[in-house]
Design a protein around this motif. Structure first.
Motif, PDB file in Angstrom:
ATOM      1  N   ASP A   1      -0.587   5.006  -5.804  1.00 13.05           N
ATOM      2  CA  ASP A   1      -0.504   4.477  -7.165  1.00 13.05           C
ATOM      3  C   ASP A   1      -0.923   3.016  -7.219  1.00 13.05           C
ATOM      4  N   THR A   2      -0.961   2.371  -6.053  1.00 12.27           N
ATOM      5  CA  THR A   2      -1.317   0.956  -5.971  1.00 12.27           C
ATOM      6  C   THR A   2      -2.243   0.740  -4.788  1.00 12.27           C
ATOM      7  N   VAL A   3      -3.275  -0.087  -5.011  1.00  7.16           N
ATOM      8  CA  VAL A   3      -4.182  -0.466  -3.924  1.00  7.16           C
ATOM      9  C   VAL A   3      -4.202  -1.986  -3.863  1.00  7.16           C
ATOM     10  N   VAL A   4      -4.022  -2.506  -2.652  1.00  5.28           N
ATOM     11  CA  VAL A   4      -4.050  -3.947  -2.428  1.00  5.28           C
ATOM     12  C   VAL A   4      -5.250  -4.255  -1.554  1.00  5.28           C
ATOM     13  N   THR A   5      -6.092  -5.198  -1.991  1.00 11.29           N
ATOM     14  CA  THR A   5      -7.224  -5.620  -1.171  1.00 11.29           C
ATOM     15  C   THR A   5      -6.878  -6.951  -0.532  1.00 11.29           C
ATOM     16  N   LEU A   6      -7.356  -7.116   0.681  1.00 16.54           N
ATOM     17  CA  LEU A   6      -7.063  -8.309   1.465  1.00 16.54           C
ATOM     18  C   LEU A   6      -8.335  -9.081   1.767  1.00 16.54           C
ATOM     19  N   SER A   7      -8.174 -10.373   1.999  1.00 15.49           N
ATOM     20  CA  SER A   7      -9.294 -11.208   2.419  1.00 15.49           C
ATOM     21  C   SER A   7      -9.510 -11.028   3.915  1.00 15.49           C
ATOM     22  N   LYS A   8     -10.555 -11.675   4.399  1.00  8.20           N
ATOM     23  CA  LYS A   8     -10.783 -11.673   5.843  1.00  8.20           C
ATOM     24  C   LYS A   8      -9.680 -12.456   6.534  1.00  8.20           C
ATOM     25  N   ARG A   9      -9.665 -12.386   7.849  1.00  8.93           N
ATOM     26  CA  ARG A   9      -8.623 -13.071   8.628  1.00  8.93           C
ATOM     27  C   ARG A   9      -8.639 -14.561   8.404  1.00  8.93           C
ATOM     28  N   PRO A  10      -7.521 -15.195   8.315  1.00  5.71           N
ATOM     29  CA  PRO A  10      -6.194 -14.591   8.199  1.00  5.71           C
ATOM     30  C   PRO A  10      -6.051 -13.948   6.826  1.00  5.71           C
ATOM     31  N   ALA A  11      -5.596 -12.730   6.820  1.00  4.46           N
ATOM     32  CA  ALA A  11      -5.556 -11.943   5.579  1.00  4.46           C
ATOM     33  C   ALA A  11      -4.583 -12.511   4.563  1.00  4.46           C
ATOM     34  N   THR A  12      -5.074 -12.582   3.343  1.00  2.00           N
ATOM     35  CA  THR A  12      -4.240 -12.884   2.194  1.00  2.00           C
ATOM     36  C   THR A  12      -4.556 -11.839   1.127  1.00  2.00           C
ATOM     37  N   VAL A  13      -3.642 -11.628   0.230  1.00  2.00           N
ATOM     38  CA  VAL A  13      -3.850 -10.648  -0.831  1.00  2.00           C
ATOM     39  C   VAL A  13      -4.884 -11.191  -1.810  1.00  2.00           C
ATOM     40  N   LYS A  14      -5.958 -10.436  -2.007  1.00  2.00           N
ATOM     41  CA  LYS A  14      -6.985 -10.821  -2.974  1.00  2.00           C
ATOM     42  C   LYS A  14      -6.652 -10.268  -4.348  1.00  2.00           C
ATOM     43  N   ASN A  15      -6.400  -8.970  -4.405  1.00  2.00           N
ATOM     44  CA  ASN A  15      -6.109  -8.310  -5.674  1.00  2.00           C
ATOM     45  C   ASN A  15      -5.185  -7.125  -5.452  1.00  2.00           C
ATOM     46  N   THR A  16      -4.467  -6.803  -6.500  1.00  2.00           N
ATOM     47  CA  THR A  16      -3.640  -5.606  -6.512  1.00  2.00           C
ATOM     48  C   THR A  16      -4.065  -4.774  -7.709  1.00  2.00           C
ATOM     49  N   TYR A  17      -4.322  -3.513  -7.476  1.00  2.00           N
ATOM     50  CA  TYR A  17      -4.775  -2.603  -8.521  1.00  2.00           C
ATOM     51  C   TYR A  17      -3.749  -1.491  -8.718  1.00  2.00           C
ATOM     52  N   GLU A  18      -3.324  -1.312  -9.954  1.00  2.00           N
ATOM     53  CA  GLU A  18      -2.473  -0.182 -10.313  1.00  2.00           C
ATOM     54  C   GLU A  18      -3.415   0.972 -10.653  1.00  2.00           C
ATOM     55  N   ILE A  19      -3.236   2.089  -9.981  1.00  2.00           N
ATOM     56  CA  ILE A  19      -4.114   3.239 -10.166  1.00  2.00           C
ATOM     57  C   ILE A  19      -3.435   4.234 -11.109  1.00  2.00           C
ATOM     58  N   ASN A  20      -4.094   4.501 -12.215  1.00  2.00           N
ATOM     59  CA  ASN A  20      -3.554   5.420 -13.216  1.00  2.00           C
ATOM     60  C   ASN A  20      -4.568   6.528 -13.470  1.00  2.00           C
ATOM     61  N   LEU A  21      -4.505   7.554 -12.659  1.00  2.00           N
ATOM     62  CA  LEU A  21      -5.390   8.701 -12.842  1.00  2.00           C
ATOM     63  C   LEU A  21      -4.656   9.771 -13.637  1.00  2.00           C
ATOM     64  N   ARG A  22      -5.379  10.419 -14.514  1.00  2.00           N
ATOM     65  CA  ARG A  22      -4.788  11.511 -15.286  1.00  2.00           C
ATOM     66  C   ARG A  22      -4.865  12.818 -14.505  1.00  2.00           C
TER      67      ARG A  22
END
Length: 57
Positions: free
Chosen positions: A3-24
């Motif tokens: 339901d959620t996808v988190v993308t990370l940056s290159k090392r050292p990893a930090t959170v770039k974006n968080t996506y809430e996934i809402n599929l029907r």
């Protein structure tokens, strides 16, 4: 499937974006069947574009 996808940056990893996934998608669908749900392609394009982004740090 998530339901959620988190993308990370290159090392050292930090959170770039968080996506809430809402599929029907119906919960009775398999993951392969869910890939055919129209909203899936939109999420797919957004996430792969971000993952393909070549960061320079």
């Amino acid at each position: 499937m998530s339901d959620t996808v988190v993308t990370l940056s290159k090392r050292p990893a930090t959170v770039k974006n968080t996506y809430e996934i809402n599929l029907r998608a119906n919960e009775n669908l398999t993951p392969l069947q869910t890939r055919k749900v129209p909203e899936f392609q939109s999420y797919f394009d957004i996430l792969w574009k971000e993952l393909d982004n070549n960061e320079t740090k």
